[in-house]
Design a protein around this motif. Sequence first.
Motif, PDB file in Angstrom:
ATOM      1  N   SER A 254       0.824  -1.203   0.000  1.00  0.00           N
ATOM      2  CA  SER A 254       0.000   0.000   0.000  1.00  0.00           C
ATOM      3  C   SER A 254       0.862   1.259   0.000  1.00  0.00           C
ATOM      4  CB  SER A 254      -0.929   0.006   1.222  1.00  0.00           C
ATOM      5  OG  SER A 254      -0.179  -0.093   2.421  1.00  0.00           O
ATOM      6  N   SER A 255       0.222   2.394  -0.219  1.00  0.00           N
ATOM      7  CA  SER A 255       0.899   3.692  -0.257  1.00  0.00           C
ATOM      8  C   SER A 255       0.076   4.713   0.513  1.00  0.00           C
ATOM      9  CB  SER A 255       1.074   4.163  -1.705  1.00  0.00           C
ATOM     10  OG  SER A 255       1.874   3.270  -2.447  1.00  0.00           O
ATOM     11  N   GLY A 256       0.694   5.871   0.753  1.00  0.00           N
ATOM     12  CA  GLY A 256      -0.005   6.964   1.412  1.00  0.00           C
ATOM     13  C   GLY A 256       0.747   7.469   2.621  1.00  0.00           C
ATOM     14  N   GLY A 257       0.660   8.769   2.866  1.00  0.00           N
ATOM     15  CA  GLY A 257       1.313   9.374   4.017  1.00  0.00           C
ATOM     16  C   GLY A 257       0.542   9.122   5.302  1.00  0.00           C
ATOM     17  N   TYR A 258       1.094   9.605   6.410  1.00  0.00           N
ATOM     18  CA  TYR A 258       0.538   9.338   7.735  1.00  0.00           C
ATOM     19  C   TYR A 258      -0.597  10.290   8.112  1.00  0.00           C
ATOM     20  CZ  TYR A 258       4.851   6.629   8.246  1.00  0.00           C
ATOM     21  OH  TYR A 258       5.864   5.716   8.072  1.00  0.00           O
ATOM     22  N   GLU A 259      -0.855  11.305   7.305  1.00  0.00           N
ATOM     23  CA  GLU A 259      -1.717  12.418   7.712  1.00  0.00           C
ATOM     24  C   GLU A 259      -3.098  11.991   8.195  1.00  0.00           C
ATOM     25  OE1 GLU A 259      -2.369  15.831   9.031  1.00  0.00           O
ATOM     26  OE2 GLU A 259      -0.557  15.724   7.799  1.00  0.00           O
ATOM     27  N   ALA A 260      -3.739  11.056   7.502  1.00  0.00           N
ATOM     28  CA  ALA A 260      -5.139  10.731   7.802  1.00  0.00           C
ATOM     29  C   ALA A 260      -5.355  10.257   9.242  1.00  0.00           C
ATOM     30  CB  ALA A 260      -5.654   9.678   6.819  1.00  0.00           C
ATOM     31  N   VAL A 261      -4.367   9.608   9.824  1.00  0.00           N
ATOM     32  CA  VAL A 261      -4.493   9.141  11.219  1.00  0.00           C
ATOM     33  C   VAL A 261      -3.322   9.644  12.060  1.00  0.00           C
ATOM     34  CG1 VAL A 261      -5.992   7.120  11.025  1.00  0.00           C
ATOM     35  CG2 VAL A 261      -3.594   6.917  10.379  1.00  0.00           C
ATOM     36  N   SER A 262      -2.749  10.783  11.667  1.00  0.00           N
ATOM     37  CA  SER A 262      -1.553  11.282  12.332  1.00  0.00           C
ATOM     38  C   SER A 262      -1.800  11.663  13.787  1.00  0.00           C
ATOM     39  CB  SER A 262      -0.976  12.484  11.575  1.00  0.00           C
ATOM     40  OG  SER A 262      -1.940  13.505  11.431  1.00  0.00           O
ATOM     41  N   GLU A 263      -2.959  12.220  14.097  1.00  0.00           N
ATOM     42  CA  GLU A 263      -3.225  12.594  15.485  1.00  0.00           C
ATOM     43  C   GLU A 263      -3.311  11.354  16.370  1.00  0.00           C
ATOM     44  OE1 GLU A 263      -5.957  15.894  16.338  1.00  0.00           O
ATOM     45  OE2 GLU A 263      -6.261  16.025  14.164  1.00  0.00           O
ATOM     46  N   THR A 264      -3.879  10.288  15.838  1.00  0.00           N
ATOM     47  CA  THR A 264      -3.986   9.044  16.602  1.00  0.00           C
ATOM     48  C   THR A 264      -2.619   8.405  16.790  1.00  0.00           C
ATOM     49  OG1 THR A 264      -6.228   8.621  15.793  1.00  0.00           O
ATOM     50  CG2 THR A 264      -5.002   6.731  16.645  1.00  0.00           C
ATOM     51  N   ILE A 265      -1.857   8.291  15.700  1.00  0.00           N
ATOM     52  CA  ILE A 265      -0.561   7.609  15.764  1.00  0.00           C
ATOM     53  C   ILE A 265       0.442   8.390  16.611  1.00  0.00           C
ATOM     54  CG2 ILE A 265       1.465   6.921  14.412  1.00  0.00           C
ATOM     55  CD1 ILE A 265      -0.468   6.151  12.152  1.00  0.00           C
ATOM     56  N   PHE A 266       0.564   9.684  16.342  1.00  0.00           N
ATOM     57  CA  PHE A 266       1.617  10.470  16.976  1.00  0.00           C
ATOM     58  C   PHE A 266       1.190  11.115  18.293  1.00  0.00           C
ATOM     59  CE2 PHE A 266       2.658  10.685  12.357  1.00  0.00           C
ATOM     60  CZ  PHE A 266       3.741   9.832  12.424  1.00  0.00           C
ATOM     61  N   GLY A 267      -0.103  11.269  18.478  1.00  0.00           N
ATOM     62  CA  GLY A 267      -0.576  11.890  19.711  1.00  0.00           C
ATOM     63  C   GLY A 267      -1.386  10.986  20.607  1.00  0.00           C
ATOM     64  N   GLY A 268      -1.729   9.789  20.119  1.00  0.00           N
ATOM     65  CA  GLY A 268      -2.629   8.936  20.886  1.00  0.00           C
ATOM     66  C   GLY A 268      -2.099   7.578  21.300  1.00  0.00           C
ATOM     67  N   LEU A 269      -1.064   7.079  20.630  1.00  0.00           N
ATOM     68  CA  LEU A 269      -0.520   5.765  20.979  1.00  0.00           C
ATOM     69  C   LEU A 269       0.488   5.917  22.118  1.00  0.00           C
ATOM     70  CD1 LEU A 269       0.061   4.154  17.451  1.00  0.00           C
ATOM     71  CD2 LEU A 269      -1.908   3.881  18.975  1.00  0.00           C
ATOM     72  N   GLY A 284       4.971   9.803   2.069  1.00  0.00           N
ATOM     73  CA  GLY A 284       4.645  11.190   2.310  1.00  0.00           C
ATOM     74  C   GLY A 284       5.749  11.939   3.035  1.00  0.00           C
ATOM     75  N   GLY A 285       5.438  13.150   3.483  1.00  0.00           N
ATOM     76  CA  GLY A 285       6.422  14.004   4.136  1.00  0.00           C
ATOM     77  C   GLY A 285       6.403  13.879   5.650  1.00  0.00           C
ATOM     78  N   PHE A 286       7.186  14.737   6.292  1.00  0.00           N
ATOM     79  CA  PHE A 286       7.329  14.712   7.749  1.00  0.00           C
ATOM     80  C   PHE A 286       6.271  15.558   8.467  1.00  0.00           C
ATOM     81  CE2 PHE A 286      11.973  14.191   6.529  1.00  0.00           C
ATOM     82  CZ  PHE A 286      11.992  12.825   6.790  1.00  0.00           C
ATOM     83  N   GLU A 287       5.428  16.268   7.736  1.00  0.00           N
ATOM     84  CA  GLU A 287       4.468  17.176   8.369  1.00  0.00           C
ATOM     85  C   GLU A 287       3.602  16.510   9.437  1.00  0.00           C
ATOM     86  OE1 GLU A 287       5.721  18.722   4.467  1.00  0.00           O
ATOM     87  OE2 GLU A 287       4.852  16.812   5.117  1.00  0.00           O
ATOM     88  N   PRO A 288       3.166  15.253   9.255  1.00  0.00           N
ATOM     89  CA  PRO A 288       2.342  14.631  10.298  1.00  0.00           C
ATOM     90  C   PRO A 288       3.039  14.532  11.665  1.00  0.00           C
ATOM     91  CG  PRO A 288       2.108  13.437   8.242  1.00  0.00           C
ATOM     92  CD  PRO A 288       3.231  14.415   8.036  1.00  0.00           C
ATOM     93  N   LEU A 289       4.371  14.627  11.670  1.00  0.00           N
ATOM     94  CA  LEU A 289       5.102  14.556  12.938  1.00  0.00           C
ATOM     95  C   LEU A 289       4.792  15.749  13.844  1.00  0.00           C
ATOM     96  CD1 LEU A 289       8.639  13.361  11.733  1.00  0.00           C
ATOM     97  CD2 LEU A 289       6.816  11.977  12.754  1.00  0.00           C
ATOM     98  N   ARG A 290       4.120  16.745  13.322  1.00  0.00           N
ATOM     99  CA  ARG A 290       3.765  17.898  14.166  1.00  0.00           C
ATOM    100  C   ARG A 290       2.820  17.495  15.300  1.00  0.00           C
ATOM    101  NH1 ARG A 290       0.495  17.909   9.769  1.00  0.00           N
ATOM    102  NH2 ARG A 290      -1.730  18.420  10.038  1.00  0.00           N
ATOM    103  N   HIS A 291       2.202  16.328  15.172  1.00  0.00           N
ATOM    104  CA  HIS A 291       1.270  15.873  16.206  1.00  0.00           C
ATOM    105  C   HIS A 291       1.962  15.128  17.349  1.00  0.00           C
ATOM    106  CE1 HIS A 291      -2.278  17.167  14.055  1.00  0.00           C
ATOM    107  NE2 HIS A 291      -1.875  16.540  12.968  1.00  0.00           N
ATOM    108  N   VAL A 292       3.276  14.948  17.268  1.00  0.00           N
ATOM    109  CA  VAL A 292       4.006  14.360  18.398  1.00  0.00           C
ATOM    110  C   VAL A 292       3.896  15.339  19.570  1.00  0.00           C
ATOM    111  CG1 VAL A 292       6.264  13.676  19.282  1.00  0.00           C
ATOM    112  CG2 VAL A 292       5.596  13.049  16.948  1.00  0.00           C
ATOM    113  N   ASN A 293       3.321  14.874  20.675  1.00  0.00           N
ATOM    114  CA  ASN A 293       3.047  15.777  21.796  1.00  0.00           C
ATOM    115  C   ASN A 293       3.712  15.336  23.103  1.00  0.00           C
ATOM    116  OD1 ASN A 293       1.498  13.542  22.436  1.00  0.00           O
ATOM    117  ND2 ASN A 293      -0.483  14.561  22.172  1.00  0.00           N
TER     118      ASN A 293
END
Length: 371
Positions: A254-269, A284-293
């Motif tokens: 499969s393909s695709g960046g992390y954005e669609a579930v980025s808040e769950t992966i980076f902020g919820g796990l 994809g790019g690194f932008e979804p990493l902004r949700h690391v909290n």
Amino acid sequence: MAISAETKNTRAPFRADHVGSFLRPQRLKEARAQKAKGEISSEQLRQMEDEEIIKLVEQQKEAGLQSVTDGEFRRAWWHFDFLEGLDGVEGYSAEQGLQFTGVETKKRGIKVTGKIGFSNHYMIEHYKFLHGIAGDAVAKFAIPSPNMLFFRAEFEEGIYENDEAIIDDLVAAYQGVIQALYDEGCRYLQLDDTSWATFFSEKGRNSLIEKGRNPEKTAELCARAINESIANRPDDMLVTMHICRGNFQSTYMSSGGYEAVSETIFGGLQVDGLFLEFDDDRSGGFEPLRHVNRDDLFIVLGLITSKFSELEDPEAVKERITEAAGYVPLNQLCLSPQCGFASTEEGNLLSEEQQWEKIRHVVRIAEDVWK
């Protein structure tokens, strides 16, 4: 190759780390074929596996790694072999294999025929052997995420009323496995998970809808399965997760960046680290990493591909690490190959020496970046 004091982390994941599976030596492939034909015994095969794993551990240390695995040398599949060891789960010969880009796997599947549980698991012995030979390195063990049973298994009718009940039993089983591994000395556990990739693309989300599942609700269930499975781990046990888009004979699923579930992966796990594919445009790019909290969540950048032998330009890799550090502090970043070298016993399309050069490449770049 000795890793410098400056590069070393005192705790995993390490600045130069790896996902865990390695190409099976030819001797081991031949032995497994002999065992399948009844030409050698299970004990003879196990002895050869032991010998090859001992060699592998030393090779990992020589390459500069601080964590060592058994390379998954005793497994045919990264996920099915483990999942079949849970109560209520059986393997079977499927009508077709898993479809990757341009290639199909062997015909294998798993089905749930009774309540999912943990009473014992044969892979506990696999970890015990690794622990016993790791020496001054950290013994790392990888198992499939509980979500892999939820996504990959066929469920016989009448066993579970709903998805929530499946997750309840999965969580209880995984809590048992994790505690059993801890009791044998495991302090570095990795959960391998390709299920998240389903959410990365419209095609993947539509596949859930076609099965009658709501993508948002399913993502919540997946997060719950992870967080509750690891909730009772002791404070000195580190659990990371590897998120993959498929790895079979150097192809992908499969393909695709992390954005669609980025808040769950980076902020919820509630994992301690995330091993992430970033080796090509499919991720994809690194932008979804902004949700690391959290400042205690390590992000292991999979910038070195395990699918092909060509070595990445080290300066380009360093530039990408710098780019990622714009979203997550550099001291929370690490480097690794984007996946293992042999998620199944067939392995990716490169040689063993090319595999080790990839690992040494990771170590060299990490030494330059974190010095």
